[in-house]
Design a protein around this motif. Sequence first.
Motif, PDB file in Angstrom:
ATOM      1  N   PHE A   1       0.856  -1.185   0.000  1.00  0.00           N
ATOM      2  CA  PHE A   1       0.000   0.000   0.000  1.00  0.00           C
ATOM      3  C   PHE A   1       0.895   1.238   0.000  1.00  0.00           C
ATOM      4  CE2 PHE A   1      -3.093   2.646   2.687  1.00  0.00           C
ATOM      5  CZ  PHE A   1      -3.902   2.933   1.597  1.00  0.00           C
ATOM      6  N   PRO A   2       1.324   1.682  -1.195  1.00  0.00           N
ATOM      7  CA  PRO A   2       2.222   2.833  -1.265  1.00  0.00           C
ATOM      8  C   PRO A   2       1.422   4.132  -1.219  1.00  0.00           C
ATOM      9  CG  PRO A   2       1.968   1.869  -3.446  1.00  0.00           C
ATOM     10  CD  PRO A   2       1.007   1.162  -2.531  1.00  0.00           C
TER      11      PRO A   2
ATOM     12  N   GLY B   1       1.079   5.580   2.709  1.00  0.00           N
ATOM     13  CA  GLY B   1       0.366   4.318   2.915  1.00  0.00           C
ATOM     14  C   GLY B   1       0.459   3.851   4.360  1.00  0.00           C
ATOM     15  N   MET B   2       1.654   3.995   4.955  1.00  0.00           N
ATOM     16  CA  MET B   2       1.801   3.645   6.370  1.00  0.00           C
ATOM     17  C   MET B   2       0.981   4.583   7.245  1.00  0.00           C
ATOM     18  SD  MET B   2       4.918   4.057   9.025  1.00  0.00           S
ATOM     19  CE  MET B   2       4.448   5.750   9.225  1.00  0.00           C
ATOM     20  N   GLN B   3       1.028   5.874   6.928  1.00  0.00           N
ATOM     21  CA  GLN B   3       0.280   6.839   7.749  1.00  0.00           C
ATOM     22  C   GLN B   3      -1.215   6.531   7.718  1.00  0.00           C
ATOM     23  OE1 GLN B   3       1.395  10.760   6.419  1.00  0.00           O
ATOM     24  NE2 GLN B   3       3.526  10.515   7.016  1.00  0.00           N
ATOM     25  N   MET B   4      -1.693   6.090   6.558  1.00  0.00           N
ATOM     26  CA  MET B   4      -3.128   5.824   6.432  1.00  0.00           C
ATOM     27  C   MET B   4      -3.566   4.577   7.192  1.00  0.00           C
ATOM     28  SD  MET B   4      -3.532   6.995   2.500  1.00  0.00           S
ATOM     29  CE  MET B   4      -5.264   6.643   2.352  1.00  0.00           C
TER      30      MET B   4
ATOM     31  N   VAL C   1       6.566   0.558  11.524  1.00  0.00           N
ATOM     32  CA  VAL C   1       5.600  -0.007  12.464  1.00  0.00           C
ATOM     33  C   VAL C   1       5.364  -1.476  12.110  1.00  0.00           C
ATOM     34  CG1 VAL C   1       4.399   2.187  12.848  1.00  0.00           C
ATOM     35  CG2 VAL C   1       3.601   0.657  11.044  1.00  0.00           C
ATOM     36  N   GLN C   2       4.981  -2.248  13.096  1.00  0.00           N
ATOM     37  CA  GLN C   2       4.558  -3.616  12.814  1.00  0.00           C
ATOM     38  C   GLN C   2       3.649  -4.100  13.931  1.00  0.00           C
ATOM     39  OE1 GLN C   2       7.573  -6.461  11.699  1.00  0.00           O
ATOM     40  NE2 GLN C   2       6.044  -8.068  11.370  1.00  0.00           N
TER      41      GLN C   2
ATOM     42  N   MET D   1       2.513  -4.246   8.511  1.00  0.00           N
ATOM     43  CA  MET D   1       3.795  -3.560   8.610  1.00  0.00           C
ATOM     44  C   MET D   1       3.717  -2.250   7.849  1.00  0.00           C
ATOM     45  SD  MET D   1       5.833  -7.004   7.689  1.00  0.00           S
ATOM     46  CE  MET D   1       4.388  -8.011   7.418  1.00  0.00           C
ATOM     47  N   GLY D   2       4.583  -1.340   8.240  1.00  0.00           N
ATOM     48  CA  GLY D   2       4.611  -0.079   7.506  1.00  0.00           C
ATOM     49  C   GLY D   2       5.941   0.606   7.685  1.00  0.00           C
ATOM     50  N   CYS D   3       6.361   1.350   6.658  1.00  0.00           N
ATOM     51  CA  CYS D   3       7.585   2.130   6.810  1.00  0.00           C
ATOM     52  C   CYS D   3       7.349   3.542   6.286  1.00  0.00           C
ATOM     53  CB  CYS D   3       8.770   1.465   6.130  1.00  0.00           C
ATOM     54  SG  CYS D   3       8.492   0.894   4.475  1.00  0.00           S
ATOM     55  N   GLN D   4       7.878   4.502   7.030  1.00  0.00           N
ATOM     56  CA  GLN D   4       7.768   5.900   6.622  1.00  0.00           C
ATOM     57  C   GLN D   4       8.717   6.185   5.459  1.00  0.00           C
ATOM     58  OE1 GLN D   4       5.668   8.625   7.852  1.00  0.00           O
ATOM     59  NE2 GLN D   4       6.496   9.121   5.850  1.00  0.00           N
TER      60      GLN D   4
END
Lengths: 258, 215
Positions: free
Chosen positions: B50-51, B87-90, B186-187, B192-195
């Motif tokens: 999810f970009p 995508g991570m923020q969302m 984050v995970q 998972m997500g990366c800024q």
Amino acid sequence: MIRLIPRLDIKSSHLIKGVKLEGLRKIGNPNEYARRYYEQGADELLYMDAVASLYGRNNLTEIIKETVKSVFIPITVGGGIRSVADAREILRSGADKVAINTAAVQRPDLINEMAKTFGEQCVVLSVEAIKQADGKWLAFTDNGREHTGLDVVEWVTQAVERGAGEILLTSVDHEGGRKGYDLDLVRAVTSAVNVPVIASGGMGEAMHGVDAVKAGADAIAMADILHYDRDTVGGIRQVCLDNGLEVRPPQAILEAAS
Amino acid sequence: MSKSTSAKVTIIDYGAGNLLNVQRAFEHQGAQTEIATTPEQVEQAERLVFPGVGAFPEAMQQLKTQNLVEAIQIAAEQKPFLGICLGMQMMLEESEEFGTTEGLKLLPGKVRKLPETSVSGEVMTIPHMGWAQIRPNKTAWQSSLLASVPEANAFYFVHSYFAEVANEADQLAVFDFGGHAITAAVQQDNRMGCQFHPEKSGEMGLKLIEAFLKV
């Protein structure tokens, strides 16, 4: 972290290099050089279409599309970009940022339009500076040939207010001279604006890059020192580290799979 | 040379930014990629990426227009899911970018503007753009997406907002921004997500992509 940015000036699909942005000499295939610098640990790449403004358009989209297949760092592209539509085409090819000079001088609103459309982080103002007898710098276009009458410090200040997110600052006098960057110019511009400034023009040895950073530059562009193999990105990075600059750690630059 | 994993990755396309660089990086690591614009494609995905680049409110609006919100929420319960940058923020509950906008609520927390001054009072440059070293927060990296990331590292960031996660355990990594510890990754379980942008972070970014393909 300070960024080390190989600058590739391109003329009709060849990597070229000149002196004072003129007397251009062919060096090779830009994609091969881009990949080599990526493998050496470049933090970013800069592609400039050296003759685009003569023809009024940028011809780099095919080269960018090829480069981004195997180069996974940010790429800034400049030369001949005259409109939001031109910029969009360059970004769609895979570039991350777009540098503008001539078109911004002719119509400064383009900076606002691009910042609004793509975000400020996408808009790089490219400035070609020539020092005058009174100690100030004037901005030029078309590889230092066309006079704009704009004072460099006033122009970058205005451009940042309009939304330029970064300045590519080329000293035409020092370009290709290998005697170091114009440090007074770097100081004058970095103390006037609060966006990152890439110093360009004059890198003859790694210490010149350290000097530019100490003068305030956030990134250093380098061309013939790399193109003619007088040093590598890794070698320059080590000198930066030895001189206490904060750069991407060498251990963080993993070997690329060939 | 591309790696020979045969992982299938579905990249969610909601018109926010350039997906091609993300797609190319995953393909370079051997993944088969598919671009999803419909809830059906999201439902059928094996793993989701999810970009996103741009503004939070428009991006959420676009997800609603494409009827993707619920499909993403359901898929993110079981499938490996990686949010990148916006995508991570969302993935969080809400954002304060241009007023308050609800997010996907996959993780508790809020999206806030980066601090304008350092802890010692200097003005910070925003957007934050460039390479930054990340370090583990409280959570150990060993079992995470970042397992192969050494202590000496750096990733490429471009952003003006950041994820303020509610549970420290979800905050996998942070970076230093003028003395403030800002969420870098984050995970929570399979989410998972990366800024930062792994697709623009050189070989180390590609390693992270490879790790996600093996989750």
